[in-house]
Design a protein around this motif. Structure first.
Motif, PDB file in Angstrom:
ATOM      1  N   GLY A 205      16.203 -88.726 -21.968  1.00  0.00           N
ATOM      2  CA  GLY A 205      15.289 -89.631 -21.276  1.00  0.00           C
ATOM      3  C   GLY A 205      13.966 -88.985 -20.917  1.00  0.00           C
ATOM      4  N   LEU A 206      13.579 -87.937 -21.638  1.00  0.00           N
ATOM      5  CA  LEU A 206      12.344 -87.218 -21.355  1.00  0.00           C
ATOM      6  C   LEU A 206      11.436 -87.248 -22.586  1.00  0.00           C
ATOM      7  N   GLU A 207      10.176 -87.612 -22.377  1.00  0.00           N
ATOM      8  CA  GLU A 207       9.207 -87.609 -23.461  1.00  0.00           C
ATOM      9  C   GLU A 207       8.584 -86.223 -23.569  1.00  0.00           C
ATOM     10  N   HIS A 208       8.689 -85.631 -24.734  1.00  0.00           N
ATOM     11  CA  HIS A 208       8.220 -84.267 -24.914  1.00  0.00           C
ATOM     12  C   HIS A 208       6.756 -84.104 -24.539  1.00  0.00           C
ATOM     13  N   ALA A 209       5.922 -85.074 -24.890  1.00  0.00           N
ATOM     14  CA  ALA A 209       4.480 -84.960 -24.658  1.00  0.00           C
ATOM     15  C   ALA A 209       4.131 -84.870 -23.178  1.00  0.00           C
ATOM     16  N   ARG A 210       5.009 -85.320 -22.313  1.00  0.00           N
ATOM     17  CA  ARG A 210       4.716 -85.345 -20.870  1.00  0.00           C
ATOM     18  C   ARG A 210       5.292 -84.137 -20.128  1.00  0.00           C
ATOM     19  N   LEU A 211       5.998 -83.271 -20.815  1.00  0.00           N
ATOM     20  CA  LEU A 211       6.675 -82.174 -20.138  1.00  0.00           C
ATOM     21  C   LEU A 211       5.743 -80.992 -19.916  1.00  0.00           C
ATOM     22  N   ASP A 212       5.818 -80.403 -18.717  1.00  0.00           N
ATOM     23  CA  ASP A 212       5.064 -79.175 -18.466  1.00  0.00           C
ATOM     24  C   ASP A 212       5.972 -77.975 -18.752  1.00  0.00           C
ATOM     25  N   TYR A 213       5.464 -76.782 -18.490  1.00  0.00           N
ATOM     26  CA  TYR A 213       6.200 -75.556 -18.822  1.00  0.00           C
ATOM     27  C   TYR A 213       7.572 -75.513 -18.158  1.00  0.00           C
ATOM     28  N   PHE A 214       7.635 -75.844 -16.867  1.00  0.00           N
ATOM     29  CA  PHE A 214       8.892 -75.747 -16.142  1.00  0.00           C
ATOM     30  C   PHE A 214       9.860 -76.858 -16.532  1.00  0.00           C
ATOM     31  N   ASP A 215       9.334 -78.044 -16.874  1.00  0.00           N
ATOM     32  CA  ASP A 215      10.190 -79.104 -17.413  1.00  0.00           C
ATOM     33  C   ASP A 215      10.868 -78.635 -18.697  1.00  0.00           C
ATOM     34  N   LYS A 216      10.110 -77.955 -19.556  1.00  0.00           N
ATOM     35  CA  LYS A 216      10.661 -77.488 -20.831  1.00  0.00           C
ATOM     36  C   LYS A 216      11.736 -76.414 -20.616  1.00  0.00           C
ATOM     37  N   LEU A 217      11.533 -75.540 -19.629  1.00  0.00           N
ATOM     38  CA  LEU A 217      12.562 -74.552 -19.300  1.00  0.00           C
ATOM     39  C   LEU A 217      13.870 -75.246 -18.933  1.00  0.00           C
ATOM     40  N   PHE A 218      13.752 -76.251 -18.082  1.00  0.00           N
ATOM     41  CA  PHE A 218      14.903 -77.013 -17.607  1.00  0.00           C
ATOM     42  C   PHE A 218      15.594 -77.702 -18.781  1.00  0.00           C
ATOM     43  N   LEU A 219      14.799 -78.354 -19.628  1.00  0.00           N
ATOM     44  CA  LEU A 219      15.331 -79.079 -20.776  1.00  0.00           C
ATOM     45  C   LEU A 219      16.000 -78.139 -21.773  1.00  0.00           C
ATOM     46  N   CYS A 220      15.333 -77.028 -22.090  1.00  0.00           N
ATOM     47  CA  CYS A 220      15.862 -76.110 -23.102  1.00  0.00           C
ATOM     48  C   CYS A 220      17.137 -75.409 -22.645  1.00  0.00           C
ATOM     49  N   TYR A 221      17.318 -75.267 -21.346  1.00  0.00           N
ATOM     50  CA  TYR A 221      18.597 -74.741 -20.845  1.00  0.00           C
ATOM     51  C   TYR A 221      19.745 -75.620 -21.343  1.00  0.00           C
ATOM     52  N   HIS A 222      19.560 -76.939 -21.264  1.00  0.00           N
ATOM     53  CA  HIS A 222      20.608 -77.864 -21.682  1.00  0.00           C
ATOM     54  C   HIS A 222      20.690 -77.975 -23.207  1.00  0.00           C
ATOM     55  N   ILE A 223      19.547 -77.923 -23.881  1.00  0.00           N
ATOM     56  CA  ILE A 223      19.579 -77.944 -25.345  1.00  0.00           C
ATOM     57  C   ILE A 223      20.336 -76.729 -25.869  1.00  0.00           C
ATOM     58  N   ALA A 224      20.051 -75.561 -25.299  1.00  0.00           N
ATOM     59  CA  ALA A 224      20.726 -74.329 -25.734  1.00  0.00           C
ATOM     60  C   ALA A 224      22.231 -74.417 -25.554  1.00  0.00           C
ATOM     61  N   ASP A 225      22.660 -75.114 -24.521  1.00  0.00           N
ATOM     62  CA  ASP A 225      24.088 -75.203 -24.215  1.00  0.00           C
ATOM     63  C   ASP A 225      24.852 -76.036 -25.234  1.00  0.00           C
ATOM     64  N   THR A 226      24.143 -76.793 -26.068  1.00  0.00           N
ATOM     65  CA  THR A 226      24.822 -77.648 -27.046  1.00  0.00           C
ATOM     66  C   THR A 226      25.039 -76.957 -28.387  1.00  0.00           C
ATOM     67  N   TYR A 227      24.449 -75.766 -28.584  1.00  0.00           N
ATOM     68  CA  TYR A 227      24.554 -75.072 -29.873  1.00  0.00           C
ATOM     69  C   TYR A 227      25.515 -73.879 -29.796  1.00  0.00           C
ATOM     70  N   HIS A 228      26.242 -73.663 -30.892  1.00  0.00           N
ATOM     71  CA  HIS A 228      27.127 -72.503 -31.013  1.00  0.00           C
ATOM     72  C   HIS A 228      27.333 -72.220 -32.498  1.00  0.00           C
ATOM     73  N   LEU A 229      27.992 -71.123 -32.785  1.00  0.00           N
ATOM     74  CA  LEU A 229      28.281 -70.744 -34.168  1.00  0.00           C
ATOM     75  C   LEU A 229      29.774 -70.883 -34.441  1.00  0.00           C
TER      76      LEU A 229
END
Length: 397
Positions: A205-229
């Motif tokens: 529910g977040l538009e990438h174009a509107r995110l600031d640096y700290f929003d992206k940190l928060f978002l990428c924490y959750h994106i990272a949690d979805t990937y594994h090998l």
């Protein structure tokens, strides 16, 4: 190169999440998220008052169950609710404080130094010459997350780089432990993927174009949690070598569990507002709040992350029969209390406490009586807590 890097700070954020700050003489600091599993936390750290926050969640569940029962409420439950209210009033309504975490086994420093060395080698392979080139002030945006598990014997790295040219985040996952590769050689597996910017809206529910640096940190924490090998833990028979994947990266999708959809009157229109509980296969992720801006013909949203550790159901100590689960939704419903709490009163609490207006010409979602103002990302515990829940029940009686 490894000697030039030093660990400047190691900061506990919450639960098993730490912020590692590394730097060298001539560079800006690089901040890295470090997540420890339960075994690492138990062996190397001492946690004081760890149950205070969890006790507040238990009190919220007891409160909701009591109000749901209405006139049929048992005397013992009435007494517990009275005790909860008395305790909250006595504390002035202050939320539970984060527990104190201290190092109990100093050998953890050796493991951290080894991880920094692994990270240094990885960054060198990625063409990073010095920390200045990946500091906060530089472009493109980068995010680094270290996952430490099995007493540091199975640690891994997730490295995310913003790629505006391709409208995506480039994802790299690197294992720091060995598994089997081609011809049964031992390798430290690595995988890569692309996460399209448009998916940030569809999933979070977040538009990438509107995110600031700290929003992206928060978002990428959750994106990272979805990937594994997905690696080969055992030697392969010669006829099964085709099972080896050169790019073994895999992803858990973000799915919607419980949700509520209602309508708001904005600018003379009735527009939908959707509040949904998000989860992956492991645990709840948070609550996504989205609506539609009729004037700008675009959607806007807020992500309320949740600390899944706090919302996990307590074990009864009795052996549980294994149940066949047909989807991740059943796991989120059965193993965590947040879904039931949201369905009972939480969704109504969130929608009643949301304020929808305009900031300039853009539609603005914010929480009433929140002195921090508008935030595109936040923690649900900042809003759905015992103090606010009691105030809300008082307001609707």
């Amino acid at each position: 190169r490894q000697r030039q890097m030093c660990i400047r700070d190691r900061l506990h954020v919450y639960d098993s999440l730490f912020k590692l700050v590394i730097s060298n003489v001539s560079s800006d600091a690089l901040r890295i998220d470090v997540v420890m599993d339960e075994d690492v936390m138990a062996k190397y750290f001492e946690v004081s008052d760890a149950g205070r926050e969890r006790a507040e969640v238990d009190d919220m569940v007891a409160l909701v169950e009591a109000f749901d029962e209405g006139d049929k409420i048992e005397a013992a439950r009435v007494e517990r609710v009275r005790n909860i209210i008395t305790r909250v009033n006595a504390s002035g309504g202050q939320p539970a404080q984060l527990p104190t975490v201290s190092v109990s086994n100093n050998t953890i420093e050796d493991h951290i130094i080894q991880l920094v060395g692994e990270l240094s080698s990885f960054l060198t392979e990625q063409g990073v010459k010095n920390l200045n080139s990946i500091s906060e002030a530089t472009s493109p945006f980068r995010y680094i997350k270290l996952n430490c598990s099995s007493d540091f014997q199975r640690s891994s790295l997730v490295y995310i780089v913003e790629n505006p040219a391709k409208s995506c985040f480039d994802i790299s996952v690197q294992n720091f432990f060995e598994t089997f590769g081609p011809n049964n050689n031992k390798i430290k597996a690595r995988g890569t993927a692309e996460y399209p910017f448009e998916r940030t809206w569809k999933e979070f529910g977040l538009e990438h174009a509107r995110l600031d640096y700290f929003d992206k940190l928060f978002l990428c924490y959750h994106i990272a949690d979805t990937y594994h090998l997905e690696c080969q833990e055992q030697e392969l028979d010669p006829e099964d070598t085709d099972r080896f994947d050169e790019n073994p990266i895999a992803r858990m999708n973000i799915e919607v569990g419980h949700f509520l959809r209602t309508f708001l009157a904005i600018d003379g229109y009735r527009i939908p507002l959707t509040v949904a509980l998000l989860h992956n296969r492991k645990a709840p992720v948070g609550v996504r709040v989205t609506t539609f801006d009729v004037q700008r013909n675009e959607e806007t949203g807020v992500l309320l992350s949740c600390r899944d550790f706090l919302w996990k159901k307590k074990s009864t100590g009795e052996p549980q029969k294994k149940k066949k689960r047909y989807s991740a939704i059943s796991a989120a419903q059965e193993d965590y209390v947040i879904g039931g709490l949201l369905q009972s009163i939480g969704f109504k609490f969130l929608t009643d406490n949301l304020s929808v207006g305009r900031r300039g010409d853009a539609l603005d979602l914010r929480f009433k009586n929140d002195p921090r103002g508008t935030r595109r990302v936040d923690c649900i515990e900042n809003h759905l807590n015992l103090k606010n829940l009691l105030l809300f029940y008082n307001s609707i009686q």
